[in-house]
Design a protein around this motif. Structure first.
Motif, PDB file in Angstrom:
ATOM      1  N   LYS A  53       0.830  -1.203   0.000  1.00  0.00           N
ATOM      2  CA  LYS A  53       0.000   0.000   0.000  1.00  0.00           C
ATOM      3  C   LYS A  53       0.861   1.248   0.000  1.00  0.00           C
ATOM      4  CE  LYS A  53      -4.037   2.130   0.778  1.00  0.00           C
ATOM      5  NZ  LYS A  53      -5.230   2.026  -0.047  1.00  0.00           N
ATOM      6  N   MET A  54       1.822   1.290   0.892  1.00  0.00           N
ATOM      7  CA  MET A  54       2.700   2.444   0.961  1.00  0.00           C
ATOM      8  C   MET A  54       3.514   2.587  -0.315  1.00  0.00           C
ATOM      9  SD  MET A  54       2.172   4.061   3.725  1.00  0.00           S
ATOM     10  CE  MET A  54       3.632   5.112   3.668  1.00  0.00           C
ATOM     11  N   TYR A  55       3.945   1.457  -0.867  1.00  0.00           N
ATOM     12  CA  TYR A  55       4.742   1.521  -2.090  1.00  0.00           C
ATOM     13  C   TYR A  55       3.899   2.052  -3.245  1.00  0.00           C
ATOM     14  CZ  TYR A  55       8.273   0.178  -5.469  1.00  0.00           C
ATOM     15  OH  TYR A  55       9.218   0.196  -6.444  1.00  0.00           O
ATOM     16  N   ALA A  56       2.634   1.617  -3.312  1.00  0.00           N
ATOM     17  CA  ALA A  56       1.752   2.103  -4.367  1.00  0.00           C
ATOM     18  C   ALA A  56       1.536   3.602  -4.252  1.00  0.00           C
ATOM     19  CB  ALA A  56       0.416   1.362  -4.301  1.00  0.00           C
ATOM     20  N   LYS A  57       1.437   4.109  -3.042  1.00  0.00           N
ATOM     21  CA  LYS A  57       1.298   5.551  -2.838  1.00  0.00           C
ATOM     22  C   LYS A  57       2.491   6.291  -3.444  1.00  0.00           C
ATOM     23  CE  LYS A  57       0.224   7.122   1.184  1.00  0.00           C
ATOM     24  NZ  LYS A  57       0.278   7.323   2.632  1.00  0.00           N
ATOM     25  N   SER A  74       3.575  21.041  -4.454  1.00  0.00           N
ATOM     26  CA  SER A  74       2.455  21.922  -4.723  1.00  0.00           C
ATOM     27  C   SER A  74       1.497  21.961  -3.535  1.00  0.00           C
ATOM     28  CB  SER A  74       1.695  21.466  -5.967  1.00  0.00           C
ATOM     29  OG  SER A  74       2.485  21.585  -7.118  1.00  0.00           O
ATOM     30  N   GLU A  75       0.643  22.968  -3.539  1.00  0.00           N
ATOM     31  CA  GLU A  75      -0.261  23.217  -2.423  1.00  0.00           C
ATOM     32  C   GLU A  75      -1.166  22.025  -2.119  1.00  0.00           C
ATOM     33  OE1 GLU A  75      -2.450  27.230  -0.981  1.00  0.00           O
ATOM     34  OE2 GLU A  75      -2.830  26.624  -3.048  1.00  0.00           O
ATOM     35  N   ASP A  76      -1.702  21.360  -3.152  1.00  0.00           N
ATOM     36  CA  ASP A  76      -2.676  20.294  -2.948  1.00  0.00           C
ATOM     37  C   ASP A  76      -2.083  18.887  -3.054  1.00  0.00           C
ATOM     38  OD1 ASP A  76      -4.739  22.138  -2.604  1.00  0.00           O
ATOM     39  OD2 ASP A  76      -5.073  22.284  -4.763  1.00  0.00           O
ATOM     40  N   SER A  77      -0.773  18.787  -3.228  1.00  0.00           N
ATOM     41  CA  SER A  77      -0.177  17.461  -3.425  1.00  0.00           C
ATOM     42  C   SER A  77      -0.294  16.588  -2.177  1.00  0.00           C
ATOM     43  CB  SER A  77       1.294  17.594  -3.830  1.00  0.00           C
ATOM     44  OG  SER A  77       1.409  18.218  -5.088  1.00  0.00           O
ATOM     45  N   TYR A  78      -0.223  17.201  -1.000  1.00  0.00           N
ATOM     46  CA  TYR A  78      -0.356  16.428   0.238  1.00  0.00           C
ATOM     47  C   TYR A  78      -1.760  15.840   0.348  1.00  0.00           C
ATOM     48  CZ  TYR A  78      -0.220  15.230   5.196  1.00  0.00           C
ATOM     49  OH  TYR A  78      -0.271  14.558   6.396  1.00  0.00           O
ATOM     50  N   ASP A  79      -2.786  16.623  -0.050  1.00  0.00           N
ATOM     51  CA  ASP A  79      -4.157  16.117  -0.023  1.00  0.00           C
ATOM     52  C   ASP A  79      -4.323  14.935  -0.983  1.00  0.00           C
ATOM     53  OD1 ASP A  79      -4.872  18.024   1.829  1.00  0.00           O
ATOM     54  OD2 ASP A  79      -5.559  19.458   0.321  1.00  0.00           O
ATOM     55  N   LEU A  80      -3.729  15.044  -2.159  1.00  0.00           N
ATOM     56  CA  LEU A  80      -3.797  13.946  -3.124  1.00  0.00           C
ATOM     57  C   LEU A  80      -3.135  12.695  -2.561  1.00  0.00           C
ATOM     58  CD1 LEU A  80      -4.338  12.752  -5.946  1.00  0.00           C
ATOM     59  CD2 LEU A  80      -2.192  13.797  -6.695  1.00  0.00           C
ATOM     60  N   TYR A  81      -2.002  12.875  -1.917  1.00  0.00           N
ATOM     61  CA  TYR A  81      -1.282  11.750  -1.312  1.00  0.00           C
ATOM     62  C   TYR A  81      -2.151  11.044  -0.279  1.00  0.00           C
ATOM     63  CZ  TYR A  81       2.510   9.341   1.197  1.00  0.00           C
ATOM     64  OH  TYR A  81       3.308   8.405   1.789  1.00  0.00           O
ATOM     65  N   ASN A  82      -2.783  11.822   0.595  1.00  0.00           N
ATOM     66  CA  ASN A  82      -3.623  11.232   1.633  1.00  0.00           C
ATOM     67  C   ASN A  82      -4.868  10.580   1.050  1.00  0.00           C
ATOM     68  OD1 ASN A  82      -2.032  11.820   3.864  1.00  0.00           O
ATOM     69  ND2 ASN A  82      -2.869  13.877   4.077  1.00  0.00           N
ATOM     70  N   ASP A  83      -5.459  11.199   0.045  1.00  0.00           N
ATOM     71  CA  ASP A  83      -6.647  10.614  -0.573  1.00  0.00           C
ATOM     72  C   ASP A  83      -6.325   9.278  -1.234  1.00  0.00           C
ATOM     73  OD1 ASP A  83      -8.219  12.668   0.276  1.00  0.00           O
ATOM     74  OD2 ASP A  83      -8.285  13.714  -1.658  1.00  0.00           O
ATOM     75  N   PHE A  84      -5.156   9.178  -1.845  1.00  0.00           N
ATOM     76  CA  PHE A  84      -4.780   7.921  -2.472  1.00  0.00           C
ATOM     77  C   PHE A  84      -4.580   6.828  -1.433  1.00  0.00           C
ATOM     78  CE2 PHE A  84      -1.696   5.048  -4.589  1.00  0.00           C
ATOM     79  CZ  PHE A  84      -2.484   4.690  -5.680  1.00  0.00           C
ATOM     80  N   ASP A  85      -4.144   7.226  -0.239  1.00  0.00           N
ATOM     81  CA  ASP A  85      -3.951   6.253   0.837  1.00  0.00           C
ATOM     82  C   ASP A  85      -5.277   5.673   1.313  1.00  0.00           C
ATOM     83  OD1 ASP A  85      -2.459   4.811   2.751  1.00  0.00           O
ATOM     84  OD2 ASP A  85      -2.870   6.324   4.266  1.00  0.00           O
ATOM     85  N   ASP A  86      -6.374   6.417   1.105  1.00  0.00           N
ATOM     86  CA  ASP A  86      -7.677   5.992   1.614  1.00  0.00           C
ATOM     87  C   ASP A  86      -8.450   5.093   0.649  1.00  0.00           C
ATOM     88  OD1 ASP A  86      -7.269   7.405   3.949  1.00  0.00           O
ATOM     89  OD2 ASP A  86      -8.225   9.226   3.179  1.00  0.00           O
TER      90      ASP A  86
END
Length: 366
Positions: A4-8, A79-91
C-alpha cells in the motif's frame, strides 16, 4: 501494508525515483531552483553570491571569501494540494479502477508537483578565483489530471545525477568585473506519458513505469559575468548575464535540457549591520524554454533583508505571483523555507501552481 505504501509512492513521485534501473538514482529537477533564489522571486543572476551561483551564474563564485562546504542538504518541494492527493490515495483501494477513477476525477484540472534534491558541494577561494565542486542529485515530477469523463494522469518526470564544477574569476585589469564558467556532466531518466485509471490500478503499473523510463547522458557548460560598482557610496549596483547549458543537453531518449540566457540587475545597501538587496531578472531571453512568448512569464523581481545575526527574510514577484522566504542560519546548520507560484498557463496570471519549499543544510557557510 508495505504494498500500500509503495503504491502511494508510485502514484506520486517516489516510485519514479526508486524504479530507476541504475543502482543509484537520486532525484534531480531543473538546473537552477534553490530555496533562497525562489524566495527572492527567482531574481538571482546579478545577486549570485553563495552556493546557488554554480546554477544561476558561475561568475558569482568569485564572491566567495573563504571555504564553504555542504555535506547534507535535503530539499523538498511540493504543490499546495499534493499532500491532499497523497492522503486521498492512501484511503482508496489502489487496485480498484472505479476508486482510482473517482480520485482522479476529484483533482481534474489541477497540477501536482513534487521535487526532491540532495546536493553536496565544496567551495574555496584561490587568489582572485572562487572554485566549487558539486555532486548533483535532484528530481521532480509534474502530474496534470485532465478529462473529467475518462480521467487521465499526464506524468512528466526528470531524474538527473552527476557532477558540476565551476570557477568565478575577478579581473584585476577591469575593477568590479568577474567572469565565470561551469561544466556539468549528468545522467537523466525521464518519463513523459499519459496513464488512465485502468493503467494505474493494474497490478503491473510499477513495471509499466519502469518500462516507460527513457535514459541518457550528456555534458554541457555555463558562462556568466557580473560587474559591480558603487554609486556615490550609497548603494552597490551589480549587472549580471548568464548562459545556462550553452550547449543544449541532448539526453538521447530522455528529455533534452534547452539552453537558457538570463540577465539581471541588483542593488545592495548596508545600514545598522543589516544588508538590503533588491534584484530584477529577465529570463530566457532567446525563447528556448517555452513555446509561448509571454514576456510577463520571464520577469522576476525580489528583495532580501539580512540581519546581523541568524535571520534573513525575502519577498518578490515571479511570473506575476508573490514569493516569500526566510533563512535561519546557525552557521553549521541552516534552515530555508520559500513559497512561489509557477505559471501553468500560456501567460502570466492565467493558472497558478502554488509551491512550498523547505531545506535543511549542514555544513559551513559560503
Amino acid at each position: 501494508m508495505v504494498s500500500k505504501m509503495y503504491a502511494k509512492m508510485v502514484f506520486l513521485v517516489a516510485a519514479v525515483l526508486l524504479l530507476a534501473s541504475s543502482g543509484w538514482a537520486e532525484p534531480y529537477r531543473a538546473m537552477n531552483m534553490g530555496a533562497r533564489p525562489l524566495g527572492m522571486g527567482g531574481a538571482f543572476t546579478a545577486v549570485a553570491d553563495d552556493q546557488n551561483a554554480i546554477d544561476y551564474n558561475p561568475a558569482g563564485l568569485s564572491r566567495a571569501r573563504n571555504f564553504g562546504m555542504g555535506i547534507l542538504n535535503p530539499l523538498v518541494e511540493a504543490s499546495e494540494d499534493s499532500y491532499d492527493l497523497y492522503n486521498d490515495f492512501d484511503d482508496i483501494d489502489e487496485n480498484d479502477t472505479a476508486e482510482v477513477t473517482e480520485l482522479l476525477r476529484k483533482y481534474v484540472g489541477e497540477n501536482h508537483h513534487v521535487k526532491l534534491a540532495a546536493d553536496l558541494y565544496a567551495g574555496f577561494r584561490m587568489g582572485n578565483a572562487g572554485v566549487m565542486v558539486a555532486g548533483v542529485a535532484r528530481g521532480y515530477a509534474d502530474m496534470a489530471i485532465r478529462n473529467p469523463t475518462y480521467p487521465e494522469l499526464h506524468l512528466t518526470s526528470d531524474i538527473d545525477y552527476g557532477g558540476q564544477v565551476g570557477i568565478g574569476y575577478e579581473l584585476a585589469m577591469i575593477p568590479g568585473l568577474s567572469i565565470g564558467v561551469g561544466v556539468k556532466a549528468l545522467s537523466r531518466k525521464s518519463i513523459d506519458e499519459v496513464y488512465t485509471a485502468v493503467d494505474i490500478a493494474d497490478d503491473d503499473f510499477e513495471d509499466t513505469l519502469e518500462d516507460d523510463q527513457k535514459d541518457g547522458n550528456d555534458a554541457s557548460f555555463d558562462l556568466g559575468m557580473i560587474w559591480s560598482g558603487e554609486i556615490e557610496g550609497l548603494t552597490r549596483v551589480s549587472l549580471g548575464l548568464a548562459g545556462i547549458n550553452i550547449k543544449e543537453m541532448d539526453f538521447g531518449d530522455a528529455r533534452d535540457q534547452e539552453t537558457q540566457y538570463n540577465a539581471g540587475v541588483a542593488f545592495t545597501q548596508s545600514f545598522f549591520g543589516c544588508t538590503l538587496t533588491e534584484a530584477f531578472d529577465y529570463h530566457d531571453i532567446t525563447d528556448n524554454l517555452a513555446e509561448d512568448d509571454s514576456t510577463e512569464k520571464k520577469l522576476h523581481m525580489g528583495a532580501e533583508l539580512k540581519f546581523p545575526m541568524l535571520l534573513a527574510i525575502r519577498g518578490g514577484l515571479s511570473q506575476g505571483y508573490y514569493t516569500a522566504g526566510a533563512t535561519v542560519d546557525f552557521k553549521v546548520l541552516r534552515f530555508d523555507v520559500a513559497t512561489y507560484g509557477e505559471e501553468m498557463g500560456a501567460y502570466a496570471g492565467q493558472k497558478e501552481d502554488r509551491r512550498y519549499v523547505a531545506q535543511v543544510s549542514m555544513g559551513w557557510s559560503w
